[in-house]
Enzyme design. Structure first.
Site, PDB file in Angstrom:
ATOM      1  N   LYS A 182       0.837  -1.215   0.000  1.00 46.67           N
ATOM      2  CA  LYS A 182       0.000   0.000   0.000  1.00 46.67           C
ATOM      3  C   LYS A 182       0.869   1.261   0.000  1.00 46.67           C
ATOM      4  O   LYS A 182       0.555   2.232  -0.676  1.00 46.67           O
ATOM      5  CB  LYS A 182      -0.918   0.038   1.229  1.00 46.67           C
ATOM      6  CG  LYS A 182      -1.931  -1.077   1.272  1.00 46.67           C
ATOM      7  CD  LYS A 182      -3.132  -0.795   0.398  1.00 46.67           C
ATOM      8  CE  LYS A 182      -4.123  -1.911   0.575  1.00 46.67           C
ATOM      9  NZ  LYS A 182      -5.029  -2.161  -0.488  1.00 46.67           N
ATOM     10  N   LYS A 241      -5.852 -15.033 -13.767  1.00 43.13           N
ATOM     11  CA  LYS A 241      -7.194 -15.354 -13.289  1.00 43.13           C
ATOM     12  C   LYS A 241      -8.125 -14.154 -13.352  1.00 43.13           C
ATOM     13  O   LYS A 241      -7.684 -13.016 -13.516  1.00 43.13           O
ATOM     14  CB  LYS A 241      -7.127 -15.942 -11.883  1.00 43.13           C
ATOM     15  CG  LYS A 241      -6.589 -15.025 -10.826  1.00 43.13           C
ATOM     16  CD  LYS A 241      -6.691 -15.702  -9.465  1.00 43.13           C
ATOM     17  CE  LYS A 241      -6.544 -14.652  -8.381  1.00 43.13           C
ATOM     18  NZ  LYS A 241      -6.661 -15.137  -7.039  1.00 43.13           N
ATOM     19  N   LYS A 291     -11.271  -8.257 -10.397  1.00 45.05           N
ATOM     20  CA  LYS A 291     -11.881  -6.976 -10.769  1.00 45.05           C
ATOM     21  C   LYS A 291     -10.820  -5.952 -11.165  1.00 45.05           C
ATOM     22  O   LYS A 291     -11.029  -5.153 -12.066  1.00 45.05           O
ATOM     23  CB  LYS A 291     -12.784  -6.469  -9.645  1.00 45.05           C
ATOM     24  CG  LYS A 291     -12.076  -5.717  -8.565  1.00 45.05           C
ATOM     25  CD  LYS A 291     -13.042  -5.042  -7.632  1.00 45.05           C
ATOM     26  CE  LYS A 291     -12.315  -4.759  -6.346  1.00 45.05           C
ATOM     27  NZ  LYS A 291     -12.403  -3.607  -5.651  1.00 45.05           N
TER      28      LYS A 291
END
Ligand code: TRP
Length: 329
Positions: free
Chosen positions: A111, A194, A197
């Protein structure tokens, strides 16, 4: 019966990959364990959603999980922010969580790298909030994927540390839990990897037929096999993998044969695939829409879940406070 806890991210609609992965597991395990599933809306505040977005996405996620078969009469399905016991336990755990171990967490480092201008304390202490989520019900098992293994390890650290500090055997050590072999990994439509989103290669359960058709027709393929019975390249294999879960065995065999005899036309395969995906997702989309339109049902479900979850959470907090020394005179 084992106690299972899992948090569901409150952002993002469900796609086929989620359905055949985590969700089918949840649906199955709800009958075999005492399950607590919650929508992790406190966690989502680290990215500062607007009130409308926060509220809308929690509602959407709840409706989608219900539409897919999570049964609020069987599992305890609740919204994290309905349980004030969670932030209380989070505060208590934070007192014994060390800056060094929080900073070393891979997801935190990731992050910082991606969002250097939003390195807030909520991100740093994400693992203590997640630990509180889990041990508030004194859970034994947590159905999470590989990406959450380190967070779970930290949960064990915090739980053990509490036990050691107060010389009690209060919190069990929660372990990862899944039906590994039965998990089907659904690939994306972009030729490799895979479905996810963030990859923008996903088909959502709430997609309408036209959207599905467009996405599938645009899926990566190639110019076709030149020799019979060759292994399929990844992009083509991916289309067949999706076909395997949404189409009939006959349809699959038909196109597999066409491929092996070099007669395949990807346009035909995609048209069929889009139709079969639509047939598969249609009932979900309809249910999602019906549930979203039924505020009374959604609020009843949330209220019932909060009540059941708070029974277990308030018991834990009561005992934890006693152990720590917050006692009546
Ligand atoms: N961190 C999890 C994820 O990103 C979500 C989550 C929050 C969770 N609290 C949890 C999962 C507790 C399991 C148990 O997917």
């Amino acid at each position: 019966m084992d106690i299972v806890v899992s948090g569901i991210r409150s952002t993002g609609k469900l796609h086929l990959g989620n359905y055949f992965g985590a969700l089918k597991n949840f649906i199955k395990m709800q009958h075999e364990n005492k399950c607590y599933f919650f929508i992790a809306d406190y966690h989502s505040l680290t990215t500062h959603p607007t009130p409308e977005n926060l509220h809308g996405s929690v509602k959407q996620v709840l409706a989608e999980y219900l539409a897919c078969g999570l049964d609020p009469e069987v599992a305890t399905l609740y919204i994290q922010s309905d349980l004030p016991e969670i932030p209380e336990l989070y505060l208590l755990l934070n007192m014994n969580a060390y800056l060094g171990e929080l900073e070393r967490c891979t997801s935190f480092k990731e992050k910082i790298r991606k969002h250097p201008n939003n390195v807030n304390a909520g991100l740093l202490t994400y693992p203590t909030l997640m630990a509180a989520d889990i041990i508030i019900h004194r859970a034994h098992k947590v159905p999470v994927g590989k990406d959450q293994e380190q967070h779970l390890e930290m949960t064990r650290t915090f739980a053990n540390r509490f036990n050691r500090l107060y010389n009690v055997e209060y919190f069990p050590e929660p372990v990862a839990y899944n039906f590994g072999e039965e998990l089907v990994k659904i690939p994306g439509l972009d030729g490799s990897g895979k479905m996810g989103k963030s990859e923008g290669n996903a088909i959502y359960l709430s997609d309408d037929p036209e959207t599905i058709r467009k996405k599938v027709m645009k899926a990566v393929s190639d110019s076709g096999p030149t020799e019979p019975n060759q292994p399929k390249p990844e992009a083509i294999q991916n289309l067949f993998t999706i076909m395997k879960v949404v189409s009939t065995p006959d349809t699959y065999a038909y196109f597999d044969d066409k491929y092996n005899t070099c007669q395949i036309r990807y346009g035909d395969l995609k048209k069929q695939l889009a139709e079969d995906i639509t047939r598969f997702t249609d009932p979900f989309r309809e249910k999602i829409e019906a549930i979203l339109a039924d505020n009374k049902y959604l609020s009843d479900v949330a209220e019932m879940g909060a009540e059941k979850a708070r029974q277990s959470a308030s018991q834990t907090i009561k005992e934890v406070r006693e152990i720590i020394g917050f006692r009546r005179f």
